[in-house]
Write a protein that holds these residues in place. Structure first.
Motif: not given
Ligand code: GDP
Ligand code: FO1
Length: 308
Positions: A8, A10, A47, A194, A198, A222-223, A230, A287, A289
């Protein structure tokens, strides 16, 4: 066609950037449904809704879920009538769950319901649930067994989790269109979602992980983790609970069998060599945002990596 695997909040940030960089009709988005729940008799797919509200320009950006400007009158009244109100369902958001539940009760599949809602909201991207079958992420904490929303929202991800599993996944099938999309994609993006609650459920649907391993498309991830934490939420805790190191390297190890390129934070430069030992190309970038410009810049960098 660019195919995206996402949870969802991220994932939605990156998808907003991707949809600004390319024609959204060129996006196929495969969403986690392990967080789905039934509350007040309504089928809620958080999500899917976070992604569709983002693509429709309806998302409440401050919260990262729900509809901006929504009110909570129905929930307040439900509370007066003795219902649980820990899961904050807005009045407009409730319309989505009522419509979804109505269609499901008429035996319309979740993938078709999602297509219907997307068309009604003017969304050009294809949004697919990972499966039309019910898969439920469950967490064991002490002697308690929690659903994802009980753990995440009700208990504010404080219980010490011992084990995470995806009830129903073994018998589930990918939703129509999922395997074809992975097989014919020109590039695949694994969002900074996640990895355990996720991306994990999506990969566990029989056939999806193999399709990722077999696809000719470049798979770029992407991490969601910088350092040992996190950027938001419990991914680091759940990585440890699932036996993975809580770091970008741990995420790379969890994805190593199908990932071609992994984008990690500049701060994690020292992890590059370890990731490349896994046969994954490691690239550092900014990374985080925090603005529409950040989302679009990262999306642009990923598209360039796919095209190379
Ligand atoms: P959920 O379903 O709401 O948990 O959403 P996702 O699984 O898609 O996203 C949650 C993950 O997004 C968390 O593990 C965060 O660390 C990660 N995340 C949130 N914001 C950002 C960001 O700006 N950049 C990156 N790289 N990851 C982020
Ligand atoms: N997240 C919260 O932290 N608190 C809530 O009350 C809440 C309500 C909610 C309602 C609809 C919806 O689509 C999402 C909602 N979320 C809420 C977010 C949701 O728990 C998360 O996005 C995920 O399921 C994590 O993947």
């Amino acid at each position: 066609m660019i195919v995206v695997l996402t949870g969802g909040t991220g994932g939605a940030k990156l998808i907003e950037g991707l949809a600004a960089e390319i024609d959204p009709a060129e996006l196929t988005i495969i969403c986690n449904t392990g967080d789905d729940c039934v509350l007040h008799g309504l089928h809620i797919s958080p999500d899917i809704d976070t992604i569709t509200y983002t693509l429709a320009g309806l998302i409440d950006d401050a919260k990262g879920w729900g509809i901006k400007g929504d009110t909570f009158t129905t929930l307040e009244q439900l509370g007066r009538l003795g219902a649980d109100t820990w899961f904050k369902l807005g009045d407009k958001d409730l319309a989505t769950h009522i419509r979804r539940t109505g269609l499901l009760s008429e035996r319309v599949r979740l993938s078709q319901v999602t297509g219907h809602i997307c068309r009604a909201l003017g969304i050009k991207a294809a949004v697919l649930p990972m499966s039309d079958d019910r898969v439920e992420t469950r967490l064991r904490a002490g002697d308690k067994e929690l659903t994802f929303q009980e753990y995440f929202v009700k208990e504010r991800w404080q219980p010490m989790v011992r084990k995470v599993y995806y009830a129903g996944v073994v018998k589930s099938k990918p939703a129509p269109g999922v395997l074809n999309a992975l097989g014919s994609a020109s590039g695949i993006v694994v969002c900074p979602s996640n990895p355990v609650t996720s991306i994990g459920p999506i990969l566990a649907v029989p056939g999806i992980r193999d399709a990722l391993k077999e696809t000719r498309a470049t798979v770029v991830g992407v991490s969601p983790i910088i350092g040992a934490s996190a950027i938001s939420g419990p991914a680091h805790k759940l990585m440890s609970a699932s036996g993975w190191e809580a770091s970008a390297l741990g995420v790379a190890r969890a994805y190593a069998d199908y990932l071609d390129v992994f984008v990690i934070a500049h701060e994690d430069q020292s992890l590059k060599a370890g990731i490349e030992e896994l046969n994954i190309r490691a690239v550092t970038a900014d990374i985080r945002m925090n603005s529409p410009a950040d989302k679009q810049r990262l999306a642009r960098e990923l598209l360039a990596l796919i095209r190379k």
